[in-house]
Structures are given as structure tokens and as C-alpha cells.
Write an enzyme that holds these catalytic residues in place. Sequence first.
Site, PDB file in Angstrom:
ATOM      1  N   ARG A  40       0.833  -1.220   0.000  1.00 14.54           N
ATOM      2  CA  ARG A  40       0.000   0.000   0.000  1.00 14.54           C
ATOM      3  C   ARG A  40       0.861   1.260   0.000  1.00 14.54           C
ATOM      4  O   ARG A  40       0.439   2.286  -0.533  1.00 14.54           O
ATOM      5  CB  ARG A  40      -0.919   0.013   1.220  1.00 14.54           C
ATOM      6  N   LYS A 206     -20.854 -14.247   1.217  1.00 15.05           N
ATOM      7  CA  LYS A 206     -22.267 -13.865   1.361  1.00 15.05           C
ATOM      8  C   LYS A 206     -22.881 -13.258   0.114  1.00 15.05           C
ATOM      9  O   LYS A 206     -22.269 -12.404  -0.525  1.00 15.05           O
ATOM     10  CB  LYS A 206     -22.381 -12.837   2.478  1.00 15.05           C
ATOM     11  N   GLY A 374      -9.465  -7.211  -1.822  1.00 15.60           N
ATOM     12  CA  GLY A 374      -9.628  -8.204  -0.768  1.00 15.60           C
ATOM     13  C   GLY A 374      -9.112  -9.575  -1.139  1.00 15.60           C
ATOM     14  O   GLY A 374      -7.995  -9.725  -1.616  1.00 15.60           O
ATOM     15  N   GLY A 397     -14.123  -2.806   0.146  1.00 10.29           N
ATOM     16  CA  GLY A 397     -15.452  -2.186   0.203  1.00 10.29           C
ATOM     17  C   GLY A 397     -15.616  -1.093  -0.834  1.00 10.29           C
ATOM     18  O   GLY A 397     -16.658  -0.986  -1.495  1.00 10.29           O
TER      19      GLY A 397
HETATM   20  P1  AMP Z   1     -15.945 -12.211   0.825  1.00  5.97           P
HETATM   21  O1  AMP Z   1     -15.263 -11.329   1.828  1.00  5.97           O
HETATM   22  O2  AMP Z   1     -17.426 -12.133   0.847  1.00  5.97           O
HETATM   23  O3  AMP Z   1     -15.343 -12.090  -0.557  1.00  5.97           O
HETATM   24  O4  AMP Z   1     -15.665 -13.685   1.317  1.00  5.97           O
HETATM   25  C1  AMP Z   1     -14.409 -14.248   1.400  1.00  5.97           C
HETATM   26  C2  AMP Z   1     -14.493 -15.437   2.285  1.00  5.97           C
HETATM   27  O5  AMP Z   1     -15.421 -16.369   1.756  1.00  5.97           O
HETATM   28  C3  AMP Z   1     -13.182 -16.194   2.414  1.00  5.97           C
HETATM   29  O6  AMP Z   1     -12.714 -16.074   3.743  1.00  5.97           O
HETATM   30  C4  AMP Z   1     -13.557 -17.628   2.090  1.00  5.97           C
HETATM   31  O7  AMP Z   1     -12.993 -18.580   2.980  1.00  5.97           O
HETATM   32  C5  AMP Z   1     -15.054 -17.634   2.228  1.00  5.97           C
HETATM   33  N1  AMP Z   1     -15.664 -18.714   1.445  1.00  5.97           N
HETATM   34  C6  AMP Z   1     -15.550 -18.929   0.141  1.00  5.97           C
HETATM   35  N2  AMP Z   1     -16.203 -20.065  -0.213  1.00  5.97           N
HETATM   36  C7  AMP Z   1     -16.735 -20.571   0.906  1.00  5.97           C
HETATM   37  C8  AMP Z   1     -17.511 -21.741   1.197  1.00  5.97           C
HETATM   38  N3  AMP Z   1     -17.859 -22.577   0.241  1.00  5.97           N
HETATM   39  N4  AMP Z   1     -17.883 -21.937   2.478  1.00  5.97           N
HETATM   40  C9  AMP Z   1     -17.535 -21.072   3.461  1.00  5.97           C
HETATM   41  N5  AMP Z   1     -16.809 -19.953   3.245  1.00  5.97           N
HETATM   42  C10 AMP Z   1     -16.401 -19.702   1.982  1.00  5.97           C
END
Ligand code: AMP
Length: 425
Positions: A40, A206, A374, A397
Site C-alpha cells: 500500500r 455472502k 480483498g 469495500g
Molecule cells: P468475501 O469477503 O465475501 O469475498 O468472502 C471471502 C471469504 O469467503 C473467504 O474467507 C472464504 O474462505 C469464504 N468462502 C468462500 N467459499 C466458501 C464456502 N464454500 N464456504 C464457506 N466460506 C467460503
Amino acid sequence: MDKLTVNDIDLKGKRILVRVDYNVPLDHGGSESKVVDDARIKATLPTLDRLMDQGARIILSAHLGRPGGRPNPKLSLRPVAAKLADLLARPVAFVDDCLGEKVEKTVELLQPGDVMLLENVRFYPGEETNDADFAARLGALAEDWVNDAFGAAHRAHASTRGVAEVISRKGGRCVAGLLVERELNFLVKKLEKPESPFLVILGGAKVSDKIGVIDRLLDKADVLLIGGAMAYTFKLALGLGVGKSLVESDRVKTARQIMEKAQQRGIRFLLPSDHTVAAPTLVAPPDGKGKSVIKFDNPRYNRGADIPDDYEGVDIGLETVACYTKEIESARTVVWNGPMGIFEDARFAGGTVAVAEAVARATAQGTLSIVGGGDSVRALNEAGLGEQVSFMSTGGGASLELLEGKTLPGIEILDSLPAQAEAAG
Ligand code: AMP
């Protein structure tokens, strides 16, 4: 939407307050704290070079961690100042405050081309509440303001928004740094009329975090590839078995609406057709941030779209990888945000790495590839492919909000290019 940048204004001899994103990991192990990852800091060097070349007097402001409005020696930016001095190969003045007499005296002593870094702005409660008095005191230090902190531009804090209002009111310029300019170029301009086929890959934990992005991109995309835990909420909406997979039951209706919208618009919306699954055991319940510790046993391949009752889907399967790879390689524009599985565990990283490799291969064939901040950026870098995509965003974000079409408080406030210039250029 075109914003003025540090290339458009006269900087000579001026006191310029520059908001940077130096929220970097520190190691407190030795006698002195050290910066663990300087990516960064390096990302701001083009802007700083420009300011130094033009003879500006440079005052940098930044936050580090979450000190909660109180000084905390572990979250001091002093080690960052030392790292920056190394990278610039010149001294960087540092005062253990971001306001007050000592700061003002140091600012007065700055010569053209000199650089100083203020202490963590979050040591004051007024930073996160965007307190008018705190912003006014910060704004009094400089004539113009530069925003190069893309990762913090979605926050309306004193150092990312309030201070710009103060400087504008007194007739100063508020312009984008070169890092912010690049982010806007890829995440906004280049996606205004993306070359077709335009493919969007979304993964991560999510659906709820990415509904805004899906909704917006359904207006433009030709194909959506879904992976990660997100996929299971869509599967639940289709009546498929999800076993113990992470789902958001309260988002099933939204998931159904998204799929209906995609169908009405003739957009291909693809879900994984097979998976890696594993049997989960809860080791520690969710902490304050909602993160639980889960142990996974018996990882195995699961053919078909249904997940057995005692298993959790943890990665996309080989058939899905083959299908997604083919889609990625035939796209002309690719946007990717979110991993395909629990990639932090090497046993479940295969799908994410395969997608990263396919995006890199497509880029080598001339596809424009944009990877949201991220975890997908982390996965790309871990696979050694960071240099092989068109653009990796530095904001998590903030990049999602831009892709959603939202205006960010720290960007909106920047001076715009005059209308005629925009029309001509
Ligand atoms: P995000 O911040 O929403 O992009 O989510 C990233 C996180 O999603 C990472 O820490 C992953 O470990 C988690 N993730 C991805 N696939 C899965 C899954 N099938 N089950 C549980 N967590 C997941």
C-alpha cells in the site's frame, strides 16, 4: 464524472495535504515495530514522485487499525514513516500527533519537495464522526487536498471528506492522486461500455454483501459465474440440497429474484455443477466479528449439484472448473470479485487458483480483466499472478461500492474537469 488529478493543478511550493491508505500490517516482535507488507505504501509512490518533482510541500495523513479515538502506541504510523523514507530514499518528517503546535511548526519548516507523515488520524474521536472542528484543524494545515486513499474513499470521515469541504470552502483545490485516478479509470470508465462478451465472476461468503453489485452488473453482463458460499443460497432457492454449507436463508427470496432477472434479460447465470465437500465440526463458536472456527474432515469430490446432508461445500469441483475456465477464456471483459471456496485452506484453494489462472490466460489473449479487492487479490498474488491481470483494485469495500454504481464520499467531493474539457477530451 472525470475528476481533476495531481497532473492538472499547479503544485509548486504549495502545502498539499495528501490522504493515503497506509493501513498496513505491522510486526511488533522486535525492539522496533516493522511494516510486514509495504504494497500500500508503494502504491502511493507515483503520486508522491509527481508532487516532489513539482516542488510541493507534502503532508501525508492516514489511519492505521481501529484505535477507537484514543492514542495507541501499537497503532502508531512511526514505522510506516521509516518504511516510506526507505522507499523514497529521503527523510520523512514524523510528529507523534496529527494536530497541534508541533505539527504546525513542522509544516512551517517544510521546503519544496519535503515530505511529512502525520500520526494516525484515528487517535482522535473526531476522525470517524467527521467532526467539523477536527476537519477544520486538519484543513488549516494545507492549501490543497489530494485523495490517494482509494481503500478509504467510501468512508465519510474527517480526513476523507470533511477536510476536503474545508479546503474547498477556502478556495483550495481537491484532486485525485494517480492511484485513485487509475481505480476510477478501470472500475468506472472502462466498464461504462464493456466489450462483449462481458463476464462477471462472483464468489466469497455472502450473497448479501454483493447483491448491489449483481443487480448493477445484470444491466451489462452477458454471463455470471457464481462460486464460493454464495452459490449455496442460490441452490437453496432452486430447491437443491445444500447439506451443512454456509447459506443465508433470509436471502433466498432475493436469490430467486436475481435469477429471474437474469433469465428475463437473457443473461447466462451459472452455478457450480459439482464440488469439493468436507465434514465440518465447530471448534469455536462465532466471535464478536461473527467468525467461527471450523475443522474440516474427510474432504472428497462430490459429483452433481446436490450436497449430502452431513457435508459442507468448500470449493467448486473439477467439472465446474472446466466449464468456468472455458467461459473465462472466451470473454473479452472479465470482472472478478470473491474466492470460489475456502481458499485459505490449501485443500480447498484449487477452484480459486484455477479461476485466477484462467483470468491470467484470458488477459494474455487481450481480454480486459479487473479483479476486485480483498480476497481475490490475495489469491491472485499467492498464485504469483498479480502482474498478469489488467487491473487489481486496492480497495475492498470501496471497489464493491463503485461497481454497484454508488458515489463514494471521498471521490464525489473532488473537483471535476470543466465540462468543455470533458467534451473535447
Ligand atoms: P468475501 O469477503 O465475501 O469475498 O468472502 C471471502 C471469504 O469467503 C473467504 O474467507 C472464504 O474462505 C469464504 N468462502 C468462500 N467459499 C466458501 C464456502 N464454500 N464456504 C464457506 N466460506 C467460503
